[in-house]
Write a protein that holds these residues in place. Structure first.
Motif, PDB file in Angstrom:
ATOM      1  N   VAL A 160       0.846  -1.205   0.000  1.00 49.53           N
ATOM      2  CA  VAL A 160       0.000   0.000   0.000  1.00 49.53           C
ATOM      3  C   VAL A 160       0.881   1.253   0.000  1.00 49.53           C
ATOM      4  O   VAL A 160       0.604   2.222  -0.710  1.00 49.53           O
ATOM      5  CB  VAL A 160      -0.947   0.011   1.223  1.00 49.53           C
ATOM      6  CG1 VAL A 160      -1.627   1.373   1.374  1.00 49.53           C
ATOM      7  CG2 VAL A 160      -1.995  -1.085   1.084  1.00 49.53           C
ATOM      8  N   ARG A 161       1.947   1.217   0.774  1.00 49.42           N
ATOM      9  CA  ARG A 161       2.829   2.398   0.835  1.00 49.42           C
ATOM     10  C   ARG A 161       3.507   2.667  -0.504  1.00 49.42           C
ATOM     11  O   ARG A 161       3.655   3.825  -0.907  1.00 49.42           O
ATOM     12  CB  ARG A 161       3.869   2.212   1.956  1.00 49.42           C
ATOM     13  CG  ARG A 161       3.236   2.326   3.334  1.00 49.42           C
ATOM     14  CD  ARG A 161       4.225   2.033   4.449  1.00 49.42           C
ATOM     15  NE  ARG A 161       3.610   2.308   5.756  1.00 49.42           N
ATOM     16  CZ  ARG A 161       4.170   2.013   6.919  1.00 49.42           C
ATOM     17  NH1 ARG A 161       5.355   1.396   6.964  1.00 49.42           N
ATOM     18  NH2 ARG A 161       3.548   2.313   8.051  1.00 49.42           N
ATOM     19  N   THR A 216       0.776   4.016  -2.818  1.00 48.46           N
ATOM     20  CA  THR A 216       0.404   5.386  -2.435  1.00 48.46           C
ATOM     21  C   THR A 216       1.441   6.385  -2.937  1.00 48.46           C
ATOM     22  O   THR A 216       1.095   7.446  -3.473  1.00 48.46           O
ATOM     23  CB  THR A 216       0.235   5.478  -0.905  1.00 48.46           C
ATOM     24  OG1 THR A 216      -0.741   4.526  -0.493  1.00 48.46           O
ATOM     25  CG2 THR A 216      -0.203   6.877  -0.495  1.00 48.46           C
ATOM     26  N   GLU A 217       2.717   6.056  -2.779  1.00 42.09           N
ATOM     27  CA  GLU A 217       3.746   6.976  -3.264  1.00 42.09           C
ATOM     28  C   GLU A 217       3.645   7.159  -4.779  1.00 42.09           C
ATOM     29  O   GLU A 217       3.694   8.285  -5.291  1.00 42.09           O
ATOM     30  CB  GLU A 217       5.149   6.491  -2.880  1.00 42.09           C
ATOM     31  CG  GLU A 217       6.208   7.488  -3.352  1.00 42.09           C
ATOM     32  CD  GLU A 217       7.619   7.089  -2.982  1.00 42.09           C
ATOM     33  OE1 GLU A 217       7.825   6.469  -1.926  1.00 42.09           O
ATOM     34  OE2 GLU A 217       8.539   7.418  -3.779  1.00 42.09           O
ATOM     35  N   TYR A 252       0.646   9.406  -5.577  1.00 41.80           N
ATOM     36  CA  TYR A 252       0.883  10.843  -5.353  1.00 41.80           C
ATOM     37  C   TYR A 252       1.824  11.407  -6.412  1.00 41.80           C
ATOM     38  O   TYR A 252       1.628  12.512  -6.908  1.00 41.80           O
ATOM     39  CB  TYR A 252       1.411  11.092  -3.940  1.00 41.80           C
ATOM     40  CG  TYR A 252       0.319  11.079  -2.886  1.00 41.80           C
ATOM     41  CD1 TYR A 252      -0.817  11.881  -3.035  1.00 41.80           C
ATOM     42  CD2 TYR A 252       0.409  10.275  -1.757  1.00 41.80           C
ATOM     43  CE1 TYR A 252      -1.828  11.874  -2.087  1.00 41.80           C
ATOM     44  CE2 TYR A 252      -0.600  10.262  -0.800  1.00 41.80           C
ATOM     45  CZ  TYR A 252      -1.712  11.065  -0.973  1.00 41.80           C
ATOM     46  OH  TYR A 252      -2.723  11.061  -0.035  1.00 41.80           O
TER      47      TYR A 252
END
Lengths: 415, 415
Positions: A41-42, A45-46, A49
């Motif tokens: 997920v991280r 997410t990066e 963005y």
């Protein structure tokens, strides 16, 4: 495999955002994921963005608390579902948010729980989820599903390995099946999409009235809906964004006619449903409806599923997958529909996809049902393909064209 | 301390459900928590289901992805907030769900980020959150806040300890402050609530027109709202359920008159706001409004906060806390309002609590504002109490009654 876990997660994250979602700058993104998928997920997410996402919101699910409910909850409490949360999700989609689901929950989590509690909770969840799900099935926004290896899932796929090795092996299998082991995964997916689209276009050009499946325990004629449309690979959502709803995907699929399915069919792989494995399914259809159903394992759950509503014992999808697909070639039973449905041709009980119907825009459910598109709270795929299956396309005049032999596409369909 | 971490988590979980929420059988529960609080969330969830919760849903926040937004997000993307999620939460409360917040986020997370981005995101969040927050501030449902020790927070409180020891020390401090180190925490809280209620009742009996704070850098007269009500400890939500909104809590508090605050005041502890520490605040009030504001650290953020809206530079709460409170006695600076506000008397900028006004039921915001209750998107507490502070209660005729000397309550108020 040469990829490290970190490289694989980063590539899968970038692929999910670029190829899976086609995320547009300024778009919100809503993710659902198991807690064990935090590292993926991280990365996602990066990448989101960096691609201009206005906001990324993740809802985490936790198998431990899910199980705690069935262990400790009071008997009168299982008809509750978070309708308020699904209403919020539906509002997000209507407001333009993209949707990414990360799958990886323990396939057998609830197998030891009270089946009545599980069925009631599942039914309440289906009813509450419907307004949000309809926006997904009608392709109102761009969406995708990717997978994350969790210890419980890995233990099921690799029962003989210690936990850490099993998780690493499952990640490796996910990376291979998702084509992130290619030097340029986004380019590899572009080529893969071209091949699936050629097959889809050949099937749409034929406008078959039915498919005929033959194999051990199977002699099934699946009528196709009037004005059905074959789909597969990347597609354009109604917000104009092209996305790949499933990573991986190998199938081409369309809408059967819910009143024109006849004969018998036997499942070729186990089905994992709400935490229970259902295996050795054998059913008989008459005029589209399942009139007899057995399973060697999980029959009680199967019968409950079929009784969900009027559409639960009719078909909403039929899909063709070559037996030589990379997922089938892995020889693994993933116990997860996202993978197993791409290892074999399959059918799905329940809700049909609007996107697999011509000229569906503006038509209500009743108009689509009149053309044969099924309606239900559920949509559950189960595998009927194998290296022994034969499929013919049946034209309106009754003439048969061979599509698959020994599980492989023939001629123009082989693309 | 004799408690193991597991024992402490289990007792805090039980206390949160029983004393914090007073959770009723059949009620839904909505939890928000940092990812690091998973073990506590699991204990709380099990206790909630044992108490008859119909469904427990947890929304996890992740400091890593929160930071990724400010590092990698596009400059035009910071005015977005998940209004759809807050709308869903508001619907849950209206439908009867209880609300538990678990606090523990890194207090200084965003201190290195672009302050314009942070302020825009914070403002968008405040606007979007308002419909849900109003149901909490108006006590429509039973709610509570408890704390979880996270590595980042622990590192701030115990900067000289290695991570693991710092986290253990912070858990120990949380358990002590939350009274779960008592043999029977639920009974200890019942006694604590009786003591706070006696102090609250004494203050309500006096019906002071104003409070007068004196100390180093402070000479502040805080007029109280017409028909203000002192609150503290357990209270009854409008759904009839008695809960303890804060665990820990040591304060008694009421609504100041937003146009009747005069003089100067200096903060006695740093304030952690949206990830930035603001320290050494010194402000001057005229006719209820802050007309001059400085801070030794974080002044830019302070000025942005005060400019949020028309009510952001007026008071919405005043609270009295004895300097001898267990949290003050710990000697720790927690950098978290839930703890630091219970170490010292404090005031809050922004929104007033309807529950701290007599006969507020059925009155709209304008009617309450006419009686002096402030209105704003924000509610930010900052500490003005210490061992050097003196507080007098000022009656309508101007006569002064001593309430606190050297930071401690006197006479009937000492209860």
């Amino acid at each position: 495999m040469a990829l490290t876990l970190d490289e694989g997660l980063d590539r899968l994250g970038a692929l999910a955002v670029r190829t899976g979602l086609g995320l547009r700058a300024g778009q919100e993104l809503l993710i659902t994921a198991p807690l064990e998928a935090v590292p993926l997920v991280r990365r996602i997410t990066e990448h989101a963005y960096r691609a201009g996402a206005s906001l990324v919101t993740t809802f985490y699910g936790d198998d431990v608390t899910r199980l705690a409910r069935f262990r400790h909850g009071h008997a009168d409490s299982f008809d509750t579902a978070p309708g308020w949360m699904f209403a919020g999700m539906a509002e997000a989609y209507r407001g333009g948010a993209a949707r990414l689901a990360i799958t990886g929950d323990d396939p057998a989590l609830l197998s030891g729980c009270n089946p009545d509690f599980v069925a009631r909770a599942s039914r309440a969840q289906s009813v509450a989820y419907r307004p949000a799900l309809e926006l997904i099935t009608s392709f109102a926004t761009n969406w995708s599903i990717v997978a994350a290896a969790t210890p419980a899932w890995a233990a099921m796929v690799f029962p003989d390995l210690p936990t850490e090795e099993a998780v690493a092996a499952l990640w490796s299998a996910i990376f291979t099946a998702s084509r992130v082991d290619h030097a340029d995964p986004v380019a590899a997916w572009a080529a893969h999409n071209r091949a699936i689209h050629a097959r889809r276009d050949a099937l749409n050009a034929h406008r078959f009235a039915a498919l005929h499946f033959r194999g051990p325990g199977t002699d099934l004629r699946v009528g196709l809906a009037d004005g059905h449309l074959w789909e597969g690979g990347a597609g354009e959502a109604r917000n104009g964004i092209t996305c790949n709803p499933n990573i991986p995907t190998e199938e081409v699929f369309t809408t059967p006619h819910c009143a024109r399915v006849e004969g018998v069919v036997r499942s070729t792989k186990p089905l994992s449903y709400q935490g229970t494995l259902i295996d050795g399914i054998a059913v008989r259809f008459e005029a589209g409806r399942i009139v007899e159903a057995h399973a060697e394992r999980g029959e009680t759950v199967l019968q409950r599923v079929l009784a969900t509503d009027a559409g639960a014992n009719r078909l909403g999808e039929v899909a063709l997958v070559p037996h030589s697909s990379p997922i089938s070639a892995s020889g693994l039973l993933f116990g997860n529909t996202l993978f197993d449905e791409n290892a074999a041709s399959h059918i799905a009980l329940g809700q049909a996809y609007r996107t697999c119907m011509q000229d569906a825009d503006g038509l209500d459910d009743a108009a689509l049902e009149a053309r044969g598109a099924n309606s239900s709270l559920i949509h559950i795929d189960w595998m009927i393909g194998s290296g022994e299956i034969e499929v013919d396309g049946i034209a309106a005049d009754g003439s048969a064209s061979p599509l698959m032999r020994a599980g492989e596409f023939l001629g123009a369909f082989a693309s």
